[in-house]
Design a protein around this motif. Structure first.
Motif, PDB file in Angstrom:
ATOM      1  N   VAL A  44      51.142  49.478  54.204  1.00  0.00           N
ATOM      2  CA  VAL A  44      50.013  49.997  53.434  1.00  0.00           C
ATOM      3  C   VAL A  44      48.690  49.432  53.947  1.00  0.00           C
ATOM      4  O   VAL A  44      47.674  50.141  54.020  1.00  0.00           O
ATOM      5  N   PHE A  45      48.694  48.146  54.306  1.00  0.00           N
ATOM      6  CA  PHE A  45      47.494  47.491  54.860  1.00  0.00           C
ATOM      7  C   PHE A  45      47.864  46.889  56.220  1.00  0.00           C
ATOM      8  O   PHE A  45      47.984  45.665  56.373  1.00  0.00           O
ATOM      9  N   ARG A  48      41.379  35.363  36.967  1.00  0.00           N
ATOM     10  CA  ARG A  48      42.264  34.391  37.589  1.00  0.00           C
ATOM     11  C   ARG A  48      43.552  35.091  38.036  1.00  0.00           C
ATOM     12  O   ARG A  48      44.155  35.849  37.270  1.00  0.00           O
ATOM     13  N   ILE A  49      43.988  34.829  39.270  1.00  0.00           N
ATOM     14  CA  ILE A  49      45.179  35.462  39.818  1.00  0.00           C
ATOM     15  C   ILE A  49      46.310  34.442  39.846  1.00  0.00           C
ATOM     16  O   ILE A  49      46.221  33.404  40.503  1.00  0.00           O
ATOM     17  N   ARG A  50      47.380  34.768  39.145  1.00  0.00           N
ATOM     18  CA  ARG A  50      48.510  33.856  38.995  1.00  0.00           C
ATOM     19  C   ARG A  50      49.576  34.057  40.060  1.00  0.00           C
ATOM     20  O   ARG A  50      50.228  33.116  40.500  1.00  0.00           O
ATOM     21  N   ASP A  51      49.806  35.315  40.491  1.00  0.00           N
ATOM     22  CA  ASP A  51      50.864  35.553  41.471  1.00  0.00           C
ATOM     23  C   ASP A  51      50.522  36.778  42.304  1.00  0.00           C
ATOM     24  O   ASP A  51      49.700  37.620  41.914  1.00  0.00           O
ATOM     25  N   VAL A  52      51.178  36.855  43.469  1.00  0.00           N
ATOM     26  CA  VAL A  52      51.024  37.964  44.412  1.00  0.00           C
ATOM     27  C   VAL A  52      52.414  38.353  44.896  1.00  0.00           C
ATOM     28  O   VAL A  52      53.268  37.480  45.124  1.00  0.00           O
ATOM     29  N   ASP A  53      52.661  39.653  45.059  1.00  0.00           N
ATOM     30  CA  ASP A  53      53.941  40.099  45.608  1.00  0.00           C
ATOM     31  C   ASP A  53      53.731  41.432  46.312  1.00  0.00           C
ATOM     32  O   ASP A  53      52.670  42.053  46.194  1.00  0.00           O
ATOM     33  N   GLN A  96      53.371  47.870  49.548  1.00  0.00           N
ATOM     34  CA  GLN A  96      52.410  47.945  48.461  1.00  0.00           C
ATOM     35  C   GLN A  96      52.239  46.562  47.853  1.00  0.00           C
ATOM     36  O   GLN A  96      53.229  45.861  47.589  1.00  0.00           O
ATOM     37  N   VAL A  97      51.003  46.149  47.602  1.00  0.00           N
ATOM     38  CA  VAL A  97      50.708  44.797  47.126  1.00  0.00           C
ATOM     39  C   VAL A  97      50.394  44.836  45.637  1.00  0.00           C
ATOM     40  O   VAL A  97      49.700  45.751  45.151  1.00  0.00           O
ATOM     41  N   TYR A  98      50.880  43.817  44.916  1.00  0.00           N
ATOM     42  CA  TYR A  98      50.659  43.686  43.477  1.00  0.00           C
ATOM     43  C   TYR A  98      50.114  42.288  43.196  1.00  0.00           C
ATOM     44  O   TYR A  98      50.516  41.304  43.843  1.00  0.00           O
ATOM     45  N   VAL A  99      49.212  42.198  42.235  1.00  0.00           N
ATOM     46  CA  VAL A  99      48.714  40.898  41.792  1.00  0.00           C
ATOM     47  C   VAL A  99      48.889  40.792  40.285  1.00  0.00           C
ATOM     48  O   VAL A  99      48.852  41.789  39.561  1.00  0.00           O
ATOM     49  N   LEU A 100      49.104  39.572  39.835  1.00  0.00           N
ATOM     50  CA  LEU A 100      49.339  39.286  38.432  1.00  0.00           C
ATOM     51  C   LEU A 100      48.233  38.377  37.932  1.00  0.00           C
ATOM     52  O   LEU A 100      48.033  37.274  38.459  1.00  0.00           O
ATOM     53  N   GLU A 111      45.996  38.049  27.746  1.00  0.00           N
ATOM     54  CA  GLU A 111      46.138  39.481  27.952  1.00  0.00           C
ATOM     55  C   GLU A 111      45.881  39.750  29.430  1.00  0.00           C
ATOM     56  O   GLU A 111      44.774  40.115  29.836  1.00  0.00           O
ATOM     57  N   ALA A 112      46.911  39.548  30.221  1.00  0.00           N
ATOM     58  CA  ALA A 112      46.780  39.602  31.674  1.00  0.00           C
ATOM     59  C   ALA A 112      47.458  40.852  32.220  1.00  0.00           C
ATOM     60  O   ALA A 112      48.511  41.267  31.751  1.00  0.00           O
ATOM     61  N   ARG A 113      46.829  41.418  33.225  1.00  0.00           N
ATOM     62  CA  ARG A 113      47.325  42.675  33.764  1.00  0.00           C
ATOM     63  C   ARG A 113      48.144  42.465  35.041  1.00  0.00           C
ATOM     64  O   ARG A 113      47.841  41.591  35.859  1.00  0.00           O
ATOM     65  N   LEU A 114      49.168  43.283  35.193  1.00  0.00           N
ATOM     66  CA  LEU A 114      49.850  43.476  36.458  1.00  0.00           C
ATOM     67  C   LEU A 114      49.163  44.645  37.142  1.00  0.00           C
ATOM     68  O   LEU A 114      49.071  45.744  36.578  1.00  0.00           O
ATOM     69  N   LEU A 115      48.643  44.396  38.358  1.00  0.00           N
ATOM     70  CA  LEU A 115      47.790  45.368  39.044  1.00  0.00           C
ATOM     71  C   LEU A 115      48.388  45.765  40.381  1.00  0.00           C
ATOM     72  O   LEU A 115      48.968  44.928  41.094  1.00  0.00           O
ATOM     73  N   ARG A 116      48.224  47.013  40.740  1.00  0.00           N
ATOM     74  CA  ARG A 116      48.584  47.506  42.067  1.00  0.00           C
ATOM     75  C   ARG A 116      47.314  47.685  42.876  1.00  0.00           C
ATOM     76  O   ARG A 116      46.313  48.215  42.395  1.00  0.00           O
ATOM     77  N   LEU A 117      47.343  47.236  44.140  1.00  0.00           N
ATOM     78  CA  LEU A 117      46.226  47.460  45.039  1.00  0.00           C
ATOM     79  C   LEU A 117      46.341  48.865  45.631  1.00  0.00           C
ATOM     80  O   LEU A 117      47.373  49.211  46.210  1.00  0.00           O
ATOM     81  N   ILE A 118      45.310  49.664  45.430  1.00  0.00           N
ATOM     82  CA  ILE A 118      45.274  51.029  45.926  1.00  0.00           C
ATOM     83  C   ILE A 118      44.314  51.088  47.106  1.00  0.00           C
ATOM     84  O   ILE A 118      43.118  50.802  46.945  1.00  0.00           O
TER      85      ILE A 118
END
Length: 356
Positions: A287-288, A326-331, A337-341, A346-353
């Motif tokens: 993806v990147f 604040r970013i707690r984890d990366v996978d 496809q990359v995701y950050v936690l 109230e923390a979001r699980l995010l997908r990098l687009i």
């Protein structure tokens, strides 16, 4: 004066606009969680996410969040609770999942456990403790990060629990990186016969652990007041804490630098001011593709996703993208496809687009 202030604000807005334009991705929210700590991408899609208070969750690709029964009892206090989650190398056939957590009195002990995941009934069955830190006790974060090596063995970080001195005591599991079999026992050819589980020592709070594409092990750890470190991990090495550091004590008192004690392995990179690194992966996805061969790590204090280019003997930060939290984890998943936690109540699980 007013004109100068307006000019300064305009310049700041211009710089922020440039930074935003240079960010090669947008952020797509998938789910919101309560103080999540770590995640693992499932090969069939979806995620396992730990929440510090002791909840193990399944997050579907649709964003639905469900509790998985069978998580361990944990001590949820300060920086300790339920921590890492990792899939066994043979997960697709075995269904085995590994967890780390802290439980017990007097600050508790770091535990490593293994159970079998059954998503059909949202159950982690037969969770067994396969390793426990000795001695127990301390304050602060326990490290607790898991990585599986190319040889199939399990590597586990164990923080010094803000005690310092145990990091230099081989018979104490705190302040170490351990090399274990998948059953939690020491590997027979580890470097210290009198401390059979220890791979390296002299660590403060190793809070990121990953293998690169050539099989080398990398770890980052939080420094005290300054001096966050990125280390290339080699069997039998002493990384110096608390005898040396690139930071200072919280009181401001100086600590000798690594250069003063050549017997200790120095970091390949250090961050002062700190970034408070959290989570880390080696990225070689589609993806990147321009990030291929880099480390991606989260920043808590820096509220950023950070990219570090690595070579045979060097490491250099080349990108720092402001995420705004604040970013707690990366996978990353198998497609790259990359995701950050995020970190927080109230923390979001995010997908990098990827952006055009």
């Amino acid at each position: 004066m007013i004109r100068k202030c307006i000019t300064a604000v305009a310049a700041l807005l211009y710089l922020n606009a440039i930074a935003a334009a240079q960010t090669p991705f947008g952020l797509e929210p998938i789910a919101t969680l309560e103080q999540p700590w770590a995640m693992a991408v499932l090969p069939q899609g979806g995620f396992l996410v730990t929440e510090k208070a002791g909840r193990l969750t399944y997050v579907a690709t649709s964003g639905e969040v469900q509790t998985i029964a069978g998580a361990p009892s944990v001590t949820d206090d300060g920086q300790v609770g339920l921590h890492d989650v990792a899939l066994a190398p043979d997960f697709e056939t075995s269904g085995l999942v590994y967890l780390t957590w802290v439980d017990g009195s007097g600050g508790g002990a770091l535990h490593l456990g293994r159970g079998r995941l059954d998503l059909a009934v949202l159950q982690l069955a037969d969770l067994d403790v396969i390793w426990r830190a000795t001695p127990m006790g301390g304050k602060g974060h326990p490290g607790a990060m898991i990585a599986f090596g190319p040889d199939g063995h399990l590597f586990l970080t164990s923080g010094d629990r803000q005690l310092g001195d145990p990091a230099q005591v081989l018979g104490d599991s705190r302040g170490k990186i351990l090399r274990l079999t998948v059953d939690g026992t020491p590997v027979s050819d580890n470097p210290f016969p009198d401390a059979p589980e220890v791979w390296t020592f002299g660590h403060r709070n190793p809070y990121g652990l990953t293998f690169d594409g050539t099989g080398r092990l990398w770890s980052h750890e939080m420094g005290p007041r300054g001096g966050d470190e990125l280390n290339l991990i080699a069997a039998g090495q002493n990384y110096g804490w608390p005898q040396v550091s690139e930071g200072r004590h919280y009181s401001g008192r100086a600590i000798p630098a690594h250069a003063t004690r050549p017997e200790f392995a120095p970091p390949l990179m250090e961050w002062t001011p700190v970034i408070a690194p959290a989570g880390m992966i080696y990225y070689d996805g589609r993806v990147f593709p321009e990030w291929g061969g880099s480390l991606l790590l989260g920043g808590l204090a820096s509220q950023a996703l950070i990219r570090v280019e690595i070579s045979r003997e060097t490491a250099q930060e080349v990108d720092r993208w402001d995420i705004g939290n604040r970013i707690r984890d990366v996978d990353a998943d198998a497609d790259g496809q990359v995701y950050v936690l995020e970190d927080g109540a109230e923390a979001r699980l995010l997908r990098l687009i990827r952006t055009p």
